[in-house]
Design a protein around this motif. Sequence first.
Motif, PDB file in Angstrom:
ATOM      1  N   VAL A 170      -4.177   4.838  -1.134  1.00  0.00           N
ATOM      2  CA  VAL A 170      -2.735   5.726  -1.706  1.00  0.00           C
ATOM      3  C   VAL A 170      -3.431   7.433  -2.623  1.00  0.00           C
ATOM      4  N   GLN A 171      -4.060   8.338  -1.634  1.00  0.00           N
ATOM      5  CA  GLN A 171      -4.513   9.417  -1.767  1.00  0.00           C
ATOM      6  C   GLN A 171      -3.834  10.487  -2.335  1.00  0.00           C
TER       7      GLN A 171
ATOM      8  N   THR B   9       4.868   4.134  -8.906  1.00  0.00           N
ATOM      9  CA  THR B   9       3.012   4.008  -9.687  1.00  0.00           C
ATOM     10  C   THR B   9       2.939   3.770  -8.286  1.00  0.00           C
ATOM     11  N   GLU B  10       1.004   3.928  -8.013  1.00  0.00           N
ATOM     12  CA  GLU B  10       0.424   3.020  -7.198  1.00  0.00           C
ATOM     13  C   GLU B  10       0.542   1.505  -6.962  1.00  0.00           C
ATOM     14  N   SER B  11       0.721   0.769  -8.460  1.00  0.00           N
ATOM     15  CA  SER B  11       1.231  -0.166  -9.005  1.00  0.00           C
ATOM     16  C   SER B  11       2.090  -0.660  -8.492  1.00  0.00           C
TER      17      SER B  11
ATOM     18  N   VAL C 270       2.764  12.239  -2.557  1.00  0.00           N
ATOM     19  CA  VAL C 270       1.464  11.560  -3.530  1.00  0.00           C
ATOM     20  C   VAL C 270       1.148  12.440  -4.113  1.00  0.00           C
TER      21      VAL C 270
ATOM     22  N   ASP D 158       0.985  -1.451  -0.092  1.00  0.00           N
ATOM     23  CA  ASP D 158       0.164  -0.075  -0.330  1.00  0.00           C
ATOM     24  C   ASP D 158       0.947   1.220  -0.474  1.00  0.00           C
TER      25      ASP D 158
ATOM     26  N   ASN E 145      -0.966  13.445  -8.399  1.00  0.00           N
ATOM     27  CA  ASN E 145      -1.416  12.569  -9.783  1.00  0.00           C
ATOM     28  C   ASN E 145      -0.959  13.414 -11.040  1.00  0.00           C
TER      29      ASN E 145
ATOM     30  N   LEU F   8      -1.412   8.033 -10.374  1.00  0.00           N
ATOM     31  CA  LEU F   8      -0.976   8.390  -9.242  1.00  0.00           C
ATOM     32  C   LEU F   8       0.544   7.967  -8.827  1.00  0.00           C
ATOM     33  N   TYR F   9       1.763   8.839  -8.416  1.00  0.00           N
ATOM     34  CA  TYR F   9       2.760   8.593  -7.636  1.00  0.00           C
ATOM     35  C   TYR F   9       3.225   8.364  -6.490  1.00  0.00           C
ATOM     36  N   LYS F  10       3.543   7.710  -5.742  1.00  0.00           N
ATOM     37  CA  LYS F  10       4.298   8.339  -4.328  1.00  0.00           C
ATOM     38  C   LYS F  10       5.962   8.673  -4.662  1.00  0.00           C
TER      39      LYS F  10
END
Length: 268
Positions: free
Chosen positions: A153-154, A213-215, A264, A92, A266, A245-247
């Motif tokens: 992840v927002q 990436t979020e994935s 995080v 996550d 977008n 989305l990226y962290k």
Amino acid sequence: MMDKNHGGHQTDHKAKEPAGHEHRGHGGHGKEGGDIIKADKVKAVWTLAGGQKAQAKQDTIIHLEVRNDGKPLDKFDISHEQKLHMMIVSKDLSYFNHIHPAFKGNGLFEIKTQFPAGGDYKLIADFIPTGGSAMSKMEWVHVEGDTATAQPVQPEKELTKAVDGKLVTLQFDSLAANKELMLTYTFKQEKTKTPITNLQPYLGAVGHVVILTESTEEYLHVHPMEETASGPDAQFMTTFPKSGLYKIWGQFKHNDQVFTVPFVINVP
């Protein structure tokens, strides 16, 4: 023990790479004229010592063997003071750890670490085989034990946050997929709002930025434009390969303490 290894190639990235250079875990190129060692021939074999299972909040010894065309790789270039950088990220993206395994020779690296909770974690190894370009190899590991509540992840509306007594702001010159852009971190003292101008080198540079990436499938490790900068700004050039989305984790050093700043975003 672990899922199938995710191989990776990335943009050209030499031991003495130009400032601001990055490499990514998927898609990229070798050096001009071709590398002696090809990224698609290099495999990473991950195991847990003694065939154990990883348990949350207990010491876990991870072995990583790097092979080229089936044979152990024994020579690695030093990149940012280390032969290999390992990132550990929870599924996550709430947990992040950047550590440096010990090289045991004959292609083998070893690290002792603890996972904070049960669940799935992605392991990412960054290294430069002597005679090749920088490359990243990724793997999932399952950890036994009580799981933590998954954190959504927002994207964050405000890209300023307080970390260890410092106010850190992240800005972009523009934000779009498939476009080279500048990330600028600005540092101030949280209480006085005065600019911080005495950041210390961390692993040979003013900072390091890791992006997922979020994935967790797309991975970027970005180095600063000016490695000897000391604040109040630190700038990094990168390209987000697709929208979504990226962290982003920025790592810096001040008053002899390394601190990590997560955001995080977008990407449209």
